[in-house]
Enzyme design. Structure first.
Site, short mmCIF file in Angstrom:
data_model
loop_
_atom_site.label_atom_id
_atom_site.label_comp_id
_atom_site.label_asym_id
_atom_site.label_seq_id
_atom_site.Cartn_x
_atom_site.Cartn_y
_atom_site.Cartn_z
N HIS A 15 -6.68 1.57 -2.31
CA HIS A 15 -5.91 0.53 -2.99
C HIS A 15 -5.29 1.08 -4.26
O HIS A 15 -5.54 2.23 -4.62
CB HIS A 15 -6.77 -0.70 -3.29
CG HIS A 15 -7.90 -0.46 -4.24
ND1 HIS A 15 -9.01 0.28 -3.91
CD2 HIS A 15 -8.09 -0.86 -5.52
CE1 HIS A 15 -9.83 0.31 -4.95
NE2 HIS A 15 -9.30 -0.37 -5.93
N HIS A 43 -5.57 0.61 -7.54
CA HIS A 43 -6.16 0.79 -8.87
C HIS A 43 -6.16 2.25 -9.28
O HIS A 43 -6.40 3.14 -8.46
CB HIS A 43 -7.60 0.24 -8.89
CG HIS A 43 -7.64 -1.24 -9.08
ND1 HIS A 43 -8.73 -1.99 -8.74
CD2 HIS A 43 -6.73 -2.10 -9.57
CE1 HIS A 43 -8.49 -3.26 -9.03
NE2 HIS A 43 -7.29 -3.35 -9.52
N ASP A 99 -8.19 4.08 -10.86
CA ASP A 99 -9.38 4.91 -10.65
C ASP A 99 -9.55 5.28 -9.19
O ASP A 99 -10.53 5.91 -8.82
CB ASP A 99 -10.64 4.25 -11.23
CG ASP A 99 -10.89 2.86 -10.70
OD1 ASP A 99 -12.00 2.34 -10.90
OD2 ASP A 99 -9.97 2.29 -10.08
N HIS A 100 -8.56 4.92 -8.37
CA HIS A 100 -8.56 5.33 -6.97
C HIS A 100 -7.32 6.12 -6.57
O HIS A 100 -7.32 6.81 -5.56
CB HIS A 100 -8.71 4.11 -6.05
CG HIS A 100 -10.08 3.53 -6.11
ND1 HIS A 100 -11.02 3.74 -5.13
CD2 HIS A 100 -10.70 2.80 -7.07
CE1 HIS A 100 -12.14 3.13 -5.46
NE2 HIS A 100 -11.98 2.57 -6.64
N HIS A 115 -9.82 -6.91 -1.47
CA HIS A 115 -10.24 -6.65 -2.85
C HIS A 115 -9.07 -6.93 -3.80
O HIS A 115 -9.16 -7.74 -4.70
CB HIS A 115 -10.72 -5.21 -2.89
CG HIS A 115 -11.06 -4.67 -4.22
ND1 HIS A 115 -11.72 -5.38 -5.18
CD2 HIS A 115 -10.85 -3.45 -4.74
CE1 HIS A 115 -11.89 -4.61 -6.24
NE2 HIS A 115 -11.37 -3.44 -6.00
N GLU A 119 -18.97 2.05 -2.55
CA GLU A 119 -19.27 2.34 -3.94
C GLU A 119 -20.48 1.52 -4.35
O GLU A 119 -20.67 0.41 -3.87
CB GLU A 119 -18.08 1.94 -4.82
CG GLU A 119 -16.83 2.67 -4.46
CD GLU A 119 -16.11 3.19 -5.68
OE1 GLU A 119 -15.70 4.35 -5.66
OE2 GLU A 119 -15.98 2.42 -6.63
N HIS A 140 -21.26 6.85 -6.60
CA HIS A 140 -21.05 6.32 -7.94
C HIS A 140 -22.16 5.44 -8.46
O HIS A 140 -21.92 4.40 -9.04
CB HIS A 140 -19.72 5.56 -8.05
CG HIS A 140 -18.57 6.50 -7.95
ND1 HIS A 140 -17.31 6.10 -7.62
CD2 HIS A 140 -18.52 7.84 -8.10
CE1 HIS A 140 -16.54 7.17 -7.58
NE2 HIS A 140 -17.24 8.22 -7.87
#
EC number: 3.1.27.-
Lengths: 388, 600
Positions: free
Chosen positions: B68, B70, B72-73, B157, B202, B413
C-alpha cells in the site's frame, strides 16, 4: 458489527456521553474477565474464567490517560499487553501482593491458591511459580484473598470464617489462623491496617481481627434486614487511621448500610435502599466499593450491566430509596453479546487510586471500559470533594 | 527438505520500515520497500547489502511487490530502483500506483527543499521508478514467470491496500499488513483452496488491545464541539485520501443531530483531488464512502461548504478541512498561521507528520516556530493529535490466522522478548510454528509440498489385487512402478506400460544357482522333503509342488536331479527372476544348510 436497532441507542447515549464523561475508552477482550486488579500505578491484571484453559494478562493503561499536561499531544489510546500467561482453570479471584511482582489467584472451585510471577523486562510471559493449600479441599465459592505491604510477602485467604489464614508467600508457612467454629462462607476479606483485617460473611456478619493478639476476633452481627436468604457484600475505606475506617455493606435486596469500624456492632451511620435493577441469575459478580479519593462515594456493580455511583453524604438512618449520582450504562448500550437470552452484566470494577473519577469496569461480554465521569451536581454543596 | 526463507531487511531491532525478502522455490521476492521516518541518514533505507554487496539488484530479485502507499512501505522504492539499481517488475494495485508518486514527491520536497538533504532521490527518479510498475487487479493471477505467480486480494487497510498471495509450484506465502472487517470475512472463502505455507504479518501492534473506533470519534467530536462552543476555530489539516471523507461524514451527522450552526468548510483543492481518486477507484472504497458517493456527489453536504481563503478572517467559530496534511505548505499552513495566535482555536492532526514539517514540530510540543524571513510564530492554539489509523492488534492477528489457516505463521517488526506470550498463544491455539525473525535475520521454514501424481488404472488394479489390507495413509506400502514426467504432469504406470510408451523392449533377467545336497532319497522324495521344509519355514508365501517335478516359491523354480559322481548327493537347481532376488538368495542360503533330519 453493531446491530441496526442498537445504532440509535448507541447514538443517544453516545451523544450524551460527550457531556457526561470527560474521558471514555471502550475495549474488547477476547474473553470476559471477572477480575481487574492494579499491579502498579499504570498496569492492571485481568483473567478469564471459563472452565478450561484461560489467559492472565497484565495490561498497561493507555498513555493518554496519564498525560496530564500535554494530553492533546498524546494519541495513544490503546491497552498494551505487557505480560501474559496461561492457566489451567478459571480465575475467579486475583490479588496482587504489594511490593512484589506476584499475583495470587483462586479458581472458585477449591480453596487452594495459585502463585504467579508477572515477569520483568526480560520476558513477557507470566509463569506459575507455586501454590498454597487452603484449609478445606472443596469450596462452593472459592477463597477470598487479601494482601498488604509486608516483608517478607504474605497473603491472607479463606473460603469461610473457620478457614482464614495468613500464609507466608515463599515458604508457605502459616503465620496466623482465625480461631472460630462458625463456618460462614466469606464474601469479603480486606486488610485495614498492617495487622487488622476484616472478614465479611455472606450472611452479613463481619469479623474484625488483629493478627497480633491471640484473643478471639470481634464479631459484628448482620445489619437488621429482611429474610435469611439475603446475601451481603462489603468494602472498607482505608483511611489514614484505622479508626476513621468506614465499612459499607450491601445486600442482594439492595440495602446499603454504612458503619464506622469502631462501632460496627452498634448502630449504622446511615443506610439507603439503592436501585438494584433486573437481577441476573448469578450474583457472584457483585462488587461494592468506596471511592479512594471522593469522600462518601461508593460504587455498585454486578446486579445488571450498569455501574452505579452513590453519594452517601446526605443518607439518613431511614431506609429510603436513593438515586445514584451517576450511572455508567456503557456496557449495556454497546454490548457485543450475540446471545440475547442472558443480558450483559458487569463482572468487576475498580477505581483509579488517584484520579478522583476514573474507573475501570468489565462485563460478561468481554468488554472493558475506562471512564472518567463528570459530576452532574455542579454546586459545591452537593458535589463530593476529592481528598487530594 | 524444501524450505522457504524469509528475511526482514534493515538494521537493528527498530520498527518503522517494511522490506521483507522471501526466497521460495528458487525465486527471490521483495515485499514492500519502506523508508524509516525517524532517521536522517542511510539508516532510513533498508539494508540491501544483504541481497548483494555491490551492483544492481535486478539479477537477484524476480519481482518487488508493494502492499500500500504508506511511506513506511514504499518510501525507499525510488532509492532502491534508481540509486541502487533494479529493472525488474514492481507490482502494486492501481490505486497504489496512482497515489504513491504523489506521496513520494511530497516527501521528497520536504526532505530536500526544507531540510536541504543531498543523498536523496530526485523527481525524475520517482518518475523512472514508476515506469517499472506493473499494476495489479484484484483476484487476477499474474504469472511473473513460468513458475512464479502472484495474486492480490482486498485488504481494506487504506485505499488500494492489498493482501498478496505468492505461489511457486505447490508452495505459497501470503503477505498482509493489516486487514479490515470486510476483508476478514472473505479470507476463508478464497484462501482455503490452498492453505498457505506461511502467513506473514506485521506485529508492531500485535500486543495492543485497541480502543473502539466510536471512542476515537467521540473524542474528535467532543474536542470540535468544545472549541466551537467557546467561539474558537478548528483547523483539520488532511491528506486528500486519508480519513478526511469519513471525518466529514461524521461531522455532518453530528451537526445535524445537534442542530449546530457554525460553518464547516472544505478546501477546494481537497475536493478535486479526492473526487478524482474516489471516482477512479470506487470499487476500492469502503461501504460508508461508497454509500455517500452514490447517494450524493461526494462533497454536496448540507452543512459543509467549499472554502474560500477570505473566510479564514471571518469572526466566530468554524471548522475547516484543508490540505496538505502535515502543515508543510499550501492552504492549511496559511490558515494555521492566521489562527495559531488565539488560544480559543484548535488544530487537530489526524495522522503522522514527517520530520521537518510544522505538523511534526507542533506535535512534539514546540510552541514557538521559525517561519520564513526569520519571523517567529507563537503557537497559542490547542494542538490535538488523534490517531484514526487501523493496525492489526492482538485479536486481529488471531482472527487472521484462524481464517487463513496457514501451516506456519511469521511475524515481523516486533521485539522478540515482548512477543513470547503471543508466540505461545499462536502455537498453542493453532498448533503451528510461529517465527519472529529480527531485522537481518533469516527464518527458514521447512515446507512439506505435496506433489500430485496420477496413477494408471492398471497399476492401481494390480496393487489392489495383491491382497492384504487396504491402503492406509498412515502405513505406506512399497509398490513397483515407473514415474513418467511428461510436460507438466506426473504419472505412475506399470513397468510394461512404461516400456510400451517409451517403445522399449522388455528384457527378462533370471538368476540360476546350483546347490549340492547330501540326501539318499530318490529325486521325487527329495523334492517332496524340500517342499515340506520350505512350507514350514516360509509361512505366508505361495509354495507349490507341481506335477512336472518342480517346486515353486513365488516365481522361483526348484528342480532336483541326482549327482553324476555321488549317488547320495543331489543337485538342486534354483532359478529366479531378478524381482525375486531377495527371496532367491535367501532360499539358496537356506538350502545350502541342508534339510533337517526329521522330515518325512
Amino acid at each position: 458489527m453493531e446491530d441496526v436497532e442498537f445504532d440509535d441507542i448507541l447514538d443517544d447515549w453516545f451523544i450524551e456521553s460527550l457531556k457526561t464523561y470527560k474521558d471514555l475508552h471502550v475495549y474488547q477482550l477476547e474473553h470476559p474477565t471477572q477480575v481487574i486488579e492494579w499491579t502498579s500505578e499504570k498496569t492492571v491484571c485481568v483473567a478469564g474464567y471459563s472452565l478450561s484453559k484461560n489467559e492472565i494478562l497484565e495490561l498497561r493503561l493507555p498513555l493518554k490517560l496519564f498525560a496530564d499536561e500535554n494530553k492533546g499531544l498524546c494519541a495513544e489510546r490503546d491497552f498494551k499487553v505487557a505480560h501474559g500467561g496461561f492457566t489451567d482453570g478459571p480465575v475467579r479471584r486475583l490479588r496482587h501482593i504489594p511490593g512484589t511482582r506476584c499475583v495470587v489467584t483462586n479458581d472458585g472451585l477449591s480453596s487452594d491458591l495459585q502463585v504467579w510471577d508477572l515477569g520483568g523486562d526480560d520476558s513477557d510471559v507470566i509463569r506459575r511459580t507455586g501454590s498454597i493449600a487452603g484449609r478445606r479441599n472443596v469450596s462452593e465459592r472459592g477463597s477470598r484473598i487479601a494482601a498488604r505491604l509486608s516483608s517478607p510477602p504474605e497473603v491472607l485467604h479463606g473460603a469461610q470464617s473457620s478457614d482464614i489464614q495468613l500464609t507466608e508467600l515463599t515458604s508457605g508457612r502459616t503465620l496466623y489462623k482465625l480461631e472460630t467454629d462458625s463456618t460462614d462462607p466469606l464474601s469479603f476479606l480486606q486488610f485495614v491496617s498492617d495487622t487488622v483485617f476484616l472478614a465479611g460473611c455472606c450472611n452479613g456478619s463481619v469479623y474484625v481481627t488483629d493478627t497480633r493478639t491471640s484473643a478471639a476476633p470481634q464479631l459484628s452481627p448482620p445489619p437488621a434486614s429482611s429474610g435469611d436468604s439475603v446475601l451481603w457484600w462489603a468494602d472498607a475505606s482505608v483511611g489514614p487511621h484505622p479508626s476513621s475506617c468506614r465499612v459499607v455493606r450491601l445486600s442482594s435486596s439492595g440495602q446499603a448500610v454504612v458503619s464506622d469500624l469502631r462501632s460496627l456492632g452498634g448502630g449504622a451511620v446511615c443506610q439507603a435502599q439503592v436501585d438494584v435493577q433486573e437481577r441476573c441469575c448469578n450474583l457472584d459478580h457483585v462488587r461494592v466499593s468506596w471511592a479512594p479519593t471522593l469522600d462518601d462515594c461508593i460504587s455498585v456493580s454486578g446486579f445488571s450491566g450498569v455501574v452505579q455511583i452513590y453519594n452517601t453524604c446526605g443518607w439518613s438512618m431511614e431506609l429510603q430509596e436513593r438515586q445514584p449520582l451517576f450511572q455508567h450504562r456503557g456496557h449495556v448500550v454497546s454490548s457485543q453479546q450475540t446471545d440475547d437470552s442472558t443480558p450483559v452484566f458487569t463482572t468487576a470494577h475498580i477505581w483509579h487510586p488517584e484520579r478522583p473519577r476514573t474507573l475501570l469496569s468489565a462485563a460478561s461480554d468481554g468488554s472493558v471500559h475506562v471512564w472518567d465521569w463528570v459530576d452532574p451536581e455542579q454546586s459545591a454543596a452537593g458535589s463530593p470533594i476529592p481528598r487530594t | 527438505m524444501p524450505e522457504i526463507n524469509v528475511t526482514p531487511l534493515g538494521a537493528g531491532q527498530d520498527v518503522g520500515r517494511s522490506c521483507i525478502l522471501v526466497s521460495i522455490g528458487g525465486k527471490n521476492i521483495m515485499l514492500d520497500c519502506g523508508m524509516h521516518m525517524g532517521y536522517n541518514d542511510d539508516r532510513r533505507f533498508p539494508d540491501f547489502s544483504y541481497i548483494t554487496q555491490n551492483g544492481r539488484l535486478t539479477d537477484f530479485l524476480d519481482c518487488v511487490i508493494i502492499s500500500h502507499f504508506h511511506l513506511d512501505h514504499c518510501g525507499a522504492l525510488p532509492y532502491m530502483s534508481e540509486m541502487v539499481g533494479y529493472d525488474g517488475p514492481i507490482y502494486m494495485t492501481h490505486p497504489t500506483k496512482a497515489i504513491c508518486p504523489i506521496l513520494l514527491e511530497d516527501f521528497r520536497k520536504i526532505t530536500v527543499d526544507k531540510k536541504g538533504e543531498t543523498n536523496f532521490f530526485t523527481s525524475q527518479m520517482i518518475k523512472d521508478c514508476m515506469k517499472k510498475v506493473v499494476p495489479l487487479n484484484l483476484h487476477q493471477t499474474v504469472q511473473v514467470d513460468d513458475e512464479l505467480e502472484i495474486k492480490a486480494y482486498y485488504a481494506g487497510h487504506v485505499l488500494g491496500a492489498a493482501m498478496v498471495h505468492i505461489k511457486v509450484g505447490s508452495e505459497s506465502v501470503v503477505y498482509t499488513v493489516s486487514v479490515n472487517k470486510y476483508a476478514k470475512s472473505h479470507i476463508s472463502a478464497w484462501i482455503d483452496k490452498c492453505r498457505p505455507d506461511i502467513l506473514i504479518s506485521e506485529s508492531t501492534y500485535a500486543t495492543t488491545i485497541r480502543d473502539s473506533k466510536r471512542c476515537r470519534e467521540r473524542d474528535f467530536l467532543k474536542k470540535v464541539h468544545e472549541t466551537i462552543e467557546r467561539g474558537g476555530k478548528v483547523l483539520i489539516p488532511v491528506f486528500a485520501l486519508g480519513r478526511a471523507q469519513e471525518l466529514c461524514i461524521l461531522l455532518e451527522t453530528f451537526w445535524e443531530r445537534m442542530n449546530l450552526k457554525a460553518p464547516i468548510y472544505f478546501s477546494t483543492g481537497l475536493t478535486e483531488k479526492a473526487n478524482h481518486y474516489y471516482k477512479l477507484f470506487i470499487t476500492w472504497t469502503n461501504q460508508k464512502i461508497r454509500k455517500t458517493f452514490v447517494q450524493r456527489n461526494m462533497f454536496e453536504f448540507k452543512h459543509i461548504k467549499a472554502f474560500d481563503r477570505s473566510y479564514a478572517d471571518n469572526p466566530g467559530p468554524m471548522v475547516v478541512f484543508a490540505t496538505p496534511g502535515m502543515l508543510h505548505a499550501g492552504q492549511s499552513l496559511q490558515i494555521f498561521k492566521k489562527w495559531a495566535g488565539n488560544e480559543k482555536n484548535m488544530v487537530i492532526m489526524p495522522g503522522y507528520c514527517v520530520q521537518g514539517t510544522i505538523g511534526h514540530k507542533i506535535l512534539n510540543g514546540q510552541r514557538k516556530l521559525e517561519m520564513e524571513g526569520r519571523a517567529t510564530l507563537d503557537v497559542k492554539l490547542q494542538v490535538e493529535y488523534m490517531s484514526f489509523s487501523a493496525h492489526a492488534d492482538a485479536k486481529g492477528i488471531m482472527q487472521l490466522i484462524r481464517m487463513a489457516e496457514p501451516r506456519n505463521m511469521l511475524l515481523v517488526h516486533g521485539e522478540a522478548v515482548k512477543m513470547e506470550f503471543l508466540k505461545g498463544k499462536i502455537e498453542q491455539e493453532f498448533s503451528i510454528d510461529c517465527y519472529m525473525p529480527a531485522n537481518g535475520e533469516t527464518a527458514t521454514v521447512t515446507t512439506n509440498p505435496s506433489v500430485p501424481v496420477d496413477i494408471s488404472l492398471n497399476l492401481l488394479k494390480r496393487e489392489m489385487a495383491l491382497g492384504g489390507p487396504l491402503p492406509d495413509p498412515k502405513k505406506p506400502r512399497t509398490m513397483h512402478g515407473t514415474l513418467i514426467m511428461k510436460e507438466n504432469s506426473l504419472k505412475l504406470v506399470s513397468s510394461e506400460q512404461a516400456l510400451k510408451e517409451l517403445g522399449l523392449n522388455e528384457h527378462q533377467l533370471r538368476f540360476t544357482c546350483r546347490v549340492q545336497l547330501q540326501d539318499p532319497h530318490s529325486d521325487p522324495d527329495t523334492l517332496h522333503r524340500i517342499y515340506t521344509h520350505l512350507k514350514s519355514v516360509l509361512k505366508g508365501y505361495t509354495i507349490q509342488h507341481l506335477p512336472d517335478g518342480t517346486v515353486m516359491v513365488e516365481s522361483i523354480v526348484i528342480k532336483v536331479s541326482s549327482s553324476a559322481e555321488d549317488t547320495n548327493a543331489k543337485v538342486l537347481l534354483l532359478s529366479w527372476s531378478y524381482q525375486d532376488e531377495d527371496l532367491g538368495s535367501f532360499l539358496s542360503t537356506l538350502l545350502k544348510k541342508g534339510l533337517p533330519s526329521g522330515l518325512c
